[in-house]
Design a protein around this motif. Structure first.
Motif, PDB file in Angstrom:
ATOM      1  N   ALA A   1      -5.316  -2.511   4.878  1.00 20.67           N
ATOM      2  CA  ALA A   1      -4.615  -2.303   6.186  1.00 20.67           C
ATOM      3  C   ALA A   1      -3.494  -3.237   6.088  1.00 20.67           C
ATOM      4  N   ALA A   2      -2.223  -2.824   6.294  1.00 25.42           N
ATOM      5  CA  ALA A   2      -0.856  -3.659   6.450  1.00 25.42           C
ATOM      6  C   ALA A   2      -0.354  -3.948   7.607  1.00 25.42           C
ATOM      7  N   SER A   3      -0.046  -5.070   7.941  1.00 25.51           N
ATOM      8  CA  SER A   3       0.711  -5.409   9.009  1.00 25.51           C
ATOM      9  C   SER A   3       2.295  -5.172   9.188  1.00 25.51           C
ATOM     10  N   GLY A   4       2.754  -4.991  10.248  1.00 26.48           N
ATOM     11  CA  GLY A   4       4.166  -4.823  10.020  1.00 26.48           C
ATOM     12  C   GLY A   4       4.617  -3.359  10.312  1.00 26.48           C
ATOM     13  N   ARG A   5       6.101  -3.224  10.445  1.00 25.96           N
ATOM     14  CA  ARG A   5       6.673  -1.880  10.774  1.00 25.96           C
ATOM     15  C   ARG A   5       7.064  -1.278   9.572  1.00 25.96           C
ATOM     16  N   THR A   6       7.355  -1.762   8.571  1.00 21.59           N
ATOM     17  CA  THR A   6       8.084  -1.310   7.255  1.00 21.59           C
ATOM     18  C   THR A   6       7.045  -1.078   6.169  1.00 21.59           C
ATOM     19  N   PHE A   7       5.834  -0.726   6.611  1.00 27.56           N
ATOM     20  CA  PHE A   7       4.839  -0.531   5.586  1.00 27.56           C
ATOM     21  C   PHE A   7       5.417   0.887   4.618  1.00 27.56           C
ATOM     22  N   SER A   8       6.039   1.713   5.321  1.00 25.83           N
ATOM     23  CA  SER A   8       6.239   3.040   4.666  1.00 25.83           C
ATOM     24  C   SER A   8       7.542   2.708   3.751  1.00 25.83           C
ATOM     25  N   ARG A   9       8.179   1.491   3.556  1.00 25.80           N
ATOM     26  CA  ARG A   9       9.126   1.234   2.635  1.00 25.80           C
ATOM     27  C   ARG A   9       8.748   0.716   1.397  1.00 25.80           C
TER      28      ARG A   9
ATOM     29  N   LYS B   1      -8.583   6.775 -14.691  1.00 25.37           N
ATOM     30  CA  LYS B   1      -7.889   7.924 -14.491  1.00 25.37           C
ATOM     31  C   LYS B   1      -9.002   9.436 -14.384  1.00 25.37           C
ATOM     32  N   GLY B   2      -8.996  10.022 -13.618  1.00 23.11           N
ATOM     33  CA  GLY B   2     -10.005  10.974 -13.228  1.00 23.11           C
ATOM     34  C   GLY B   2     -10.986  10.560 -12.370  1.00 23.11           C
ATOM     35  N   ARG B   3     -11.318   9.397 -12.038  1.00 19.86           N
ATOM     36  CA  ARG B   3     -12.418   8.942 -11.454  1.00 19.86           C
ATOM     37  C   ARG B   3     -12.039   8.337 -10.156  1.00 19.86           C
ATOM     38  N   PHE B   4     -10.820   7.478 -10.003  1.00 18.54           N
ATOM     39  CA  PHE B   4     -10.355   6.910  -9.043  1.00 18.54           C
ATOM     40  C   PHE B   4      -9.010   7.757  -8.393  1.00 18.54           C
ATOM     41  N   THR B   5      -8.904   7.657  -6.992  1.00 14.40           N
ATOM     42  CA  THR B   5      -7.714   8.382  -6.622  1.00 14.40           C
ATOM     43  C   THR B   5      -7.145   7.421  -5.324  1.00 14.40           C
ATOM     44  N   ILE B   6      -5.684   7.148  -5.693  1.00 15.28           N
ATOM     45  CA  ILE B   6      -5.181   6.342  -4.611  1.00 15.28           C
ATOM     46  C   ILE B   6      -4.227   7.268  -3.585  1.00 15.28           C
ATOM     47  N   SER B   7      -4.350   6.928  -2.315  1.00 15.54           N
ATOM     48  CA  SER B   7      -3.882   7.635  -1.353  1.00 15.54           C
ATOM     49  C   SER B   7      -3.197   6.785  -0.379  1.00 15.54           C
ATOM     50  N   ARG B   8      -2.245   7.021   0.588  1.00 17.04           N
ATOM     51  CA  ARG B   8      -1.683   6.306   1.730  1.00 17.04           C
ATOM     52  C   ARG B   8      -1.510   7.238   2.906  1.00 17.04           C
ATOM     53  N   ASP B   9      -1.699   6.474   4.126  1.00 22.43           N
ATOM     54  CA  ASP B   9      -1.449   7.143   5.603  1.00 22.43           C
ATOM     55  C   ASP B   9      -0.405   6.116   6.105  1.00 22.43           C
ATOM     56  N   ASN B  10       0.642   6.372   6.065  1.00 27.60           N
ATOM     57  CA  ASN B  10       1.867   5.818   6.535  1.00 27.60           C
ATOM     58  C   ASN B  10       1.971   5.521   7.997  1.00 27.60           C
ATOM     59  N   ALA B  11       1.288   6.295   8.654  1.00 29.41           N
ATOM     60  CA  ALA B  11       1.007   6.285  10.208  1.00 29.41           C
ATOM     61  C   ALA B  11       0.007   5.358  10.550  1.00 29.41           C
ATOM     62  N   LYS B  12      -1.010   5.067   9.458  1.00 27.38           N
ATOM     63  CA  LYS B  12      -1.886   4.148   9.816  1.00 27.38           C
ATOM     64  C   LYS B  12      -1.456   2.759   9.232  1.00 27.38           C
ATOM     65  N   ASN B  13      -0.422   2.729   8.389  1.00 21.57           N
ATOM     66  CA  ASN B  13      -0.337   1.551   7.647  1.00 21.57           C
ATOM     67  C   ASN B  13      -1.386   1.121   6.691  1.00 21.57           C
TER      68      ASN B  13
ATOM     69  N   ALA C   1       1.820  -5.022  -2.548  1.00 22.02           N
ATOM     70  CA  ALA C   1       2.881  -4.483  -1.880  1.00 22.02           C
ATOM     71  C   ALA C   1       4.051  -4.681  -2.580  1.00 22.02           C
ATOM     72  N   SER C   2       5.042  -3.802  -3.146  1.00 24.17           N
ATOM     73  CA  SER C   2       6.006  -3.866  -3.844  1.00 24.17           C
ATOM     74  C   SER C   2       7.269  -3.422  -3.055  1.00 24.17           C
ATOM     75  N   ARG C   3       8.421  -4.042  -2.942  1.00 21.28           N
ATOM     76  CA  ARG C   3       9.676  -3.374  -2.281  1.00 21.28           C
ATOM     77  C   ARG C   3      10.474  -2.762  -3.304  1.00 21.28           C
ATOM     78  N   LEU C   4      10.327  -2.790  -4.592  1.00 20.54           N
ATOM     79  CA  LEU C   4      11.004  -2.157  -5.545  1.00 20.54           C
ATOM     80  C   LEU C   4      10.572  -0.906  -6.236  1.00 20.54           C
ATOM     81  N   THR C   5       9.532  -0.943  -6.575  1.00 24.57           N
ATOM     82  CA  THR C   5       8.909   0.290  -7.426  1.00 24.57           C
ATOM     83  C   THR C   5       7.184   0.074  -7.551  1.00 24.57           C
ATOM     84  N   ALA C   6       6.472   1.233  -7.609  1.00 20.53           N
ATOM     85  CA  ALA C   6       5.279   1.437  -7.906  1.00 20.53           C
ATOM     86  C   ALA C   6       5.204   1.151  -9.362  1.00 20.53           C
TER      87      ALA C   6
END
Length: 123
Positions: free
Chosen positions: A23-31, A65-77, A98-103
């Motif tokens: 869980a991330a704080s702040g209003r800019t998580f989707s960035r 790979k093939g066992r783990f899945t990453i996902s996100r919900d920007n509405a829930k940060n 969290a990275s401001r530049l790149t995954a």
């Protein structure tokens, strides 16, 4: 400033599943692009998975790979790591970042880190 709090770790038998949340704080998580890393005792921190800001692009280490899945919900940060078919070698402290530049697979590209959550897989 972004604060990250991981949860969902625990003890599980080999072959089982866990879902980690960050869980991330702040209003800019989707960035931010987000990543998961792990560190086993006596070992270096390793990349596990990453996801870009929109969730369209994901990246995985070969070991998960093939066992783990990453996902996100920007509405829930929140970013998730669904871990299936767990193995004893998955035992580690798992960190989200969290990275401001790149995954990216590179830890130094990330700007903010959580405190970690322990995952222990018994054989």
């Amino acid at each position: 400033q972004v604060q990250l709090v991981e949860s969902g770790g625990g003890l599980v038998q080999a072959g089982g599943s866990l879902r980690l949340s960050c869980a991330a704080s702040g209003r800019t998580f989707s960035r931010y692009d987000m990543g998961w890393f792990r560190q086993a005792p006596g070992k270096e921190r390793d990349f596990v998975a990453a996801i870009n800001w929109s969730g369209v692009s994901t990246y995985y280490s070969n070991s998960v790979k093939g066992r783990f899945t990453i996902s996100r919900d920007n509405a829930k940060n929140t970013v998730y790591l669904q871990m299936n078919s767990l193995k004893p070698e998955d035992t580690a402290v798992y960190y989200c970042a969290a990275s401001r530049l790149t995954a990216t697979t590179l830890g130094y590209e990330y700007d903010y880190w959580g405190q970690g959550t322990q995952v222990t897989v018994s054989s």
